[in-house]
Design a protein around this motif. Structure first.
Motif, PDB file in Angstrom:
ATOM      1  N   VAL A   1       0.828  -1.197   0.000  1.00  0.00           N
ATOM      2  CA  VAL A   1       0.000   0.000   0.000  1.00  0.00           C
ATOM      3  C   VAL A   1       0.871   1.258   0.000  1.00  0.00           C
ATOM      4  O   VAL A   1       1.882   1.308   0.704  1.00  0.00           O
ATOM      5  N   ARG A   2       0.465   2.238  -0.787  1.00  0.00           N
ATOM      6  CA  ARG A   2       1.144   3.549  -0.749  1.00  0.00           C
ATOM      7  C   ARG A   2       0.304   4.504   0.095  1.00  0.00           C
ATOM      8  O   ARG A   2      -0.869   4.748  -0.202  1.00  0.00           O
ATOM      9  N   VAL A   3       0.926   5.064   1.109  1.00  0.00           N
ATOM     10  CA  VAL A   3       0.203   5.874   2.090  1.00  0.00           C
ATOM     11  C   VAL A   3       0.766   7.291   2.116  1.00  0.00           C
ATOM     12  O   VAL A   3       1.979   7.483   1.992  1.00  0.00           O
ATOM     13  N   LEU A   4      -0.116   8.263   2.324  1.00  0.00           N
ATOM     14  CA  LEU A   4       0.309   9.662   2.482  1.00  0.00           C
ATOM     15  C   LEU A   4      -0.292  10.227   3.763  1.00  0.00           C
ATOM     16  O   LEU A   4      -1.492  10.118   3.988  1.00  0.00           O
ATOM     17  N   ASP A   5       0.557  10.836   4.606  1.00  0.00           N
ATOM     18  CA  ASP A   5       0.098  11.527   5.820  1.00  0.00           C
ATOM     19  C   ASP A   5       0.334  13.021   5.620  1.00  0.00           C
ATOM     20  O   ASP A   5       1.483  13.470   5.527  1.00  0.00           O
ATOM     21  N   LEU A   6      -0.759  13.774   5.559  1.00  0.00           N
ATOM     22  CA  LEU A   6      -0.669  15.223   5.307  1.00  0.00           C
ATOM     23  C   LEU A   6      -0.603  16.008   6.610  1.00  0.00           C
ATOM     24  O   LEU A   6      -1.484  15.851   7.468  1.00  0.00           O
ATOM     25  N   GLY A   7       0.405  16.864   6.770  1.00  0.00           N
ATOM     26  CA  GLY A   7       0.553  17.639   8.008  1.00  0.00           C
ATOM     27  C   GLY A   7       1.026  16.715   9.114  1.00  0.00           C
ATOM     28  O   GLY A   7       0.390  16.573  10.148  1.00  0.00           O
ATOM     29  N   THR A   8       2.155  16.099   8.888  1.00  0.00           N
ATOM     30  CA  THR A   8       2.586  14.994   9.756  1.00  0.00           C
ATOM     31  C   THR A   8       3.064  15.436  11.133  1.00  0.00           C
ATOM     32  O   THR A   8       3.083  14.634  12.070  1.00  0.00           O
ATOM     33  N   GLY A   9       3.457  16.706  11.287  1.00  0.00           N
ATOM     34  CA  GLY A   9       3.918  17.181  12.608  1.00  0.00           C
ATOM     35  C   GLY A   9       5.129  16.391  13.061  1.00  0.00           C
ATOM     36  O   GLY A   9       6.165  16.356  12.388  1.00  0.00           O
ATOM     37  N   SER A  10       4.995  15.706  14.183  1.00  0.00           N
ATOM     38  CA  SER A  10       6.098  14.891  14.707  1.00  0.00           C
ATOM     39  C   SER A  10       6.308  13.626  13.884  1.00  0.00           C
ATOM     40  O   SER A  10       7.273  12.893  14.111  1.00  0.00           O
ATOM     41  N   GLY A  11       5.375  13.339  12.970  1.00  0.00           N
ATOM     42  CA  GLY A  11       5.452  12.108  12.170  1.00  0.00           C
ATOM     43  C   GLY A  11       4.541  11.013  12.704  1.00  0.00           C
ATOM     44  O   GLY A  11       4.558   9.883  12.198  1.00  0.00           O
ATOM     45  N   ALA A  12       3.747  11.345  13.711  1.00  0.00           N
ATOM     46  CA  ALA A  12       3.004  10.336  14.477  1.00  0.00           C
ATOM     47  C   ALA A  12       2.269   9.306  13.614  1.00  0.00           C
ATOM     48  O   ALA A  12       2.534   8.102  13.710  1.00  0.00           O
TER      49      ALA A  12
END
Ligand code: GLN
Length: 277
Positions: free
Chosen positions: A111-122
């Protein structure tokens, strides 16, 4: 002074709803020991050096600074993350996004995943850690957040994740993902909670999003259409009173199987939907 007597100084934190826990976390950090040490050795004498460090931490907490910023770390999912004042302190509610993603997406798929506005990367790092065969991209607009998330990524040896500077989708032209997640800023600019408690110390860029708190959610819901694979999911955290508005935006933009989940406080907290296959 002994450990047990030192902990009575929690009385100096009358404004904290978690004064005893705060004092334990701060004293353990001052001693350089895990919290369990305090309970195992309550009669141990605290060295002058540790007592001074503890007094300094208590004073910062007394003026309202969040424990996570004083310690420079916060637990999220199964990870210990470095945190800093440029980014939001990861919240337990946000773990619901991670949980829902793991439930919805078959783990064996690449799966290809995107986290937008990751901050600390949580969110990104929790998923990358859980699913080593997933490829996770984490983006943030704020350079200090990008540096912090990258430090967390490296420390945790998550080679299946990358961290990029990007304002939402700007640096991702032409890229598509199977899953896009975000815990964006979603508080209305006039919300009185912004001047209360721990959030006073967090950056407004991570919290506030226009007059109704929905500005960034609107941008993400519209923008994700061009960055999701057919059948891909968009999963969003939002304010307790924004569930109906977010579901409506998702439906208007053509997302299907739109649904909302409640947090432990029974508030509508995350909503998601997928693009048609
Ligand atoms: N994604 C990060 C978190 O959930 C930061 C969110 C934000 O800054 N709004 O902790």
């Amino acid at each position: 002074m002994t450990i047990i007597a030192s902990l009575l100084r929690s009385a100096e934190l009358p404004d904290s709803p978690t004064a005893r826990l705060d004092a334990e976390l701060l004293l353990a950090a001052a001693l350089g020991k895990p919290r369990s040490f305090l309970h195992t050795w309550p009669e141990r004498i605290v060295s002058t050096e540790a007592a001074q460090a503890f007094a300094g931490f208590l004073e910062r907490r007394r003026t309202g600074e969040p424990v996570a910023y004083i310690l420079g770390q916060q637990g999220f999912w199964k990870l210990d993350l470095e945190v800093a004042p440029h980014t939001l302190i990861p919240r337990p509610e946000t773990e619901m996004l991670v949980e829902a993603a793991l439930e919805l997406i078959p783990g064996f798929a690449a799966v290809r995943v995107l986290d937008l506005g990751t901050g600390s990367g949580a969110i990104a790092l929790a998923l990358a850690n859980e699913k080593r065969n997933w490829t996770v991209t984490a983006v943030d607009r704020v350079p200090e957040a990008v540096e912090l998330a990258e430090r967390n990524r490296q420390r945790l040896h998550l080679d299946n994740a990358r961290v990029l500077q990007s304002h939402w989708f700007e640096a991702l032209a032409g890229e598509r993902f199977d899953l896009i997640l975000s815990n964006p800023p979603y508080i209305a600019a006039s919300d009185p909670h912004l001047s209360q408690g721990d959030v006073r110390f967090e950056p407004s860029s991570a919290l506030v999003s226009g007059a109704d708190g929905l500005d960034d959610l609107r941008v993400i819901i519209a923008g994700a259409l061009e960055h999701l694979e057919p059948g891909g999911w968009l999963m969003l955290e939002h304010g307790y009173d924004q569930g109906a508005a977010v579901r409506e935006l998702l439906v208007q933009h053509g997302y299907q199987r739109v649904q909302t989940r409640r947090d432990l406080g029974e508030h509508e907290r995350i909503s998601f939907g997928c693009l048609p296959c």
